[in-house]
Design an enzyme around this catalytic site. Structure first.
Site, PDB file in Angstrom:
ATOM      1  N   CYS A 159       0.915  -1.026   0.041  1.00  0.00           N
ATOM      2  CA  CYS A 159       0.282  -0.066  -0.002  1.00  0.00           C
ATOM      3  C   CYS A 159       0.706   1.244  -0.027  1.00  0.00           C
ATOM      4  CB  CYS A 159      -0.802   0.056   1.259  1.00  0.00           C
ATOM      5  SG  CYS A 159      -1.865   1.508   1.403  1.00  0.00           S
ATOM      6  N   GLU A 160       0.536   2.092  -1.038  1.00  0.00           N
ATOM      7  CA  GLU A 160       1.399   3.432  -1.060  1.00  0.00           C
ATOM      8  C   GLU A 160       0.985   4.384   0.306  1.00  0.00           C
ATOM      9  OE1 GLU A 160      -1.006   6.259  -4.170  1.00  0.00           O
ATOM     10  OE2 GLU A 160       0.210   4.822  -5.090  1.00  0.00           O
ATOM     11  N   HIS A 161       0.280   3.959   0.689  1.00  0.00           N
ATOM     12  CA  HIS A 161       0.027   4.942   1.990  1.00  0.00           C
ATOM     13  C   HIS A 161       0.572   4.987   3.221  1.00  0.00           C
ATOM     14  CE1 HIS A 161      -4.275   5.600  -0.313  1.00  0.00           C
ATOM     15  NE2 HIS A 161      -3.293   6.430  -0.742  1.00  0.00           N
ATOM     16  N   HIS A 162       0.813   3.604   3.622  1.00  0.00           N
ATOM     17  CA  HIS A 162       1.497   3.054   4.760  1.00  0.00           C
ATOM     18  C   HIS A 162       2.350   2.143   4.463  1.00  0.00           C
ATOM     19  CE1 HIS A 162      -2.852   4.058   6.031  1.00  0.00           C
ATOM     20  NE2 HIS A 162      -2.196   4.686   6.906  1.00  0.00           N
TER      21      HIS A 162
ATOM     22  N   GLN B  93      -4.976  -0.608  -4.591  1.00  0.00           N
ATOM     23  CA  GLN B  93      -5.772  -1.636  -5.195  1.00  0.00           C
ATOM     24  C   GLN B  93      -6.566  -1.141  -6.724  1.00  0.00           C
ATOM     25  OE1 GLN B  93      -7.993  -4.596  -2.833  1.00  0.00           O
ATOM     26  NE2 GLN B  93      -9.315  -5.235  -4.585  1.00  0.00           N
TER      27      GLN B  93
ATOM     28  N   HIS C 241      -6.070  -6.218   2.977  1.00  0.00           N
ATOM     29  CA  HIS C 241      -5.127  -4.810   3.297  1.00  0.00           C
ATOM     30  C   HIS C 241      -4.451  -4.903   4.808  1.00  0.00           C
ATOM     31  CE1 HIS C 241      -5.580  -2.779  -0.374  1.00  0.00           C
ATOM     32  NE2 HIS C 241      -6.831  -3.452  -0.684  1.00  0.00           N
TER      33      HIS C 241
ATOM     34  N   CYS D 198      -2.920  -2.800   6.064  1.00  0.00           N
ATOM     35  CA  CYS D 198      -2.900  -1.404   6.699  1.00  0.00           C
ATOM     36  C   CYS D 198      -4.499  -1.164   7.575  1.00  0.00           C
ATOM     37  CB  CYS D 198      -2.763  -0.343   5.852  1.00  0.00           C
ATOM     38  SG  CYS D 198      -4.143  -0.601   4.330  1.00  0.00           S
TER      39      CYS D 198
END
Length: 227
Positions: free
Chosen positions: A115-118, A156, A184, A186
């Site tokens: 995941c690019e956020h976390h 995703q 996920h 996260c």
């Protein structure tokens, strides 16, 4: 006082929409150019040491001495998709199809992405179908294509769109259908901590987008008997 709810006009039609177009650079070539500046391996390992200190660890203790090196080596593997070209994977096709004109479906392609956020993993299965025009691609190539995009920082939704766009642009089939289902971490091991919650995303092009019957056939085959 009762609330007043206005009903839609019987003849009102929702506006026609089409998926947003992706920049071809996102799905045709490797994401990292040869001339793109990058930190050195030593700088990357130093960054890992900094993070170890930030969480309260002692980077100099015995169990962590080699951790920066191992983390950077793991990153080389987990994010190798930045250096691979989707177009090269799909460029070799075969013409011996005996006039086959239905769609080809590969389901249950396992993948793991980040995941690019976390920068935490999400993992699951990809289901891909396309209706060829005269030529087909080797089945393993669609699994490799999925891995190329998955081994980059992703959402995703974006991963789903990139897989569909690459197949559509390179193979130029009559239609493409892609569905991803994933858990996920996260969401399952931090934050709301809901283990087992699954996220589904889909993208349809060509005949799958324009013909609801073809979408239904695709979804029906996904719900078929599991091994």
């Amino acid at each position: 006082m009762d609330a007043l709810i206005k009903s839609l006009r019987p003849d009102a039609k929702p506006p026609e929409t089409r998926p947003a177009e992706l920049d071809p650079s996102e799905f045709l070539a490797a994401a990292v150019r040869a001339d793109q500046p990058r930190p050195s391996r030593a700088e990357a390992e130093a960054a890992v040491q900094t993070l170890l200190g930030y969480i309260g660890e002692n980077p100099a203790r015995e169990g962590l001495i080699d951790t920066p090196r191992r983390v950077v080596e793991a990153y080389d593997e987990l994010y190798q998709g930045y250096h691979q070209s989707p177009a090269e994977v799909l460029n070799r096709t075969f013409g011996e199809t005996a006039g086959y004109d239905d769609f080809v479906l590969i389901r249950d392609i396992e993948f793991t992405s980040q995941c690019e956020h976390h920068m935490m993993p999400f993992y699951g299965r990809a289901h891909i179908a396309y209706t060829p025009v005269e030529r087909v691609v080797g089945l393993s190539k669609l699994a490799r294509l999925t891995d190329i995009f998955a081994r980059r920082l992703q959402t995703q939704e974006h991963l789903t769109a990139q897989i569909a766009a690459a197949i559509d642009e390179i193979l130029k089939p009559r239609g493409v259908a892609v569905m991803l289902e994933a858990e996920h971490t996260c969401m399952s091991v931090r934050g709301v901590a809901k283990h087992g919650a699954m996220t589904f995303t889909s993208r349809f092009t060509g005949m799958f987008r324009d013909n609801p019957a073809e979408q239904s056939r695709f979804l029906s085959m996904l719900r078929g008997p599991q091994r």
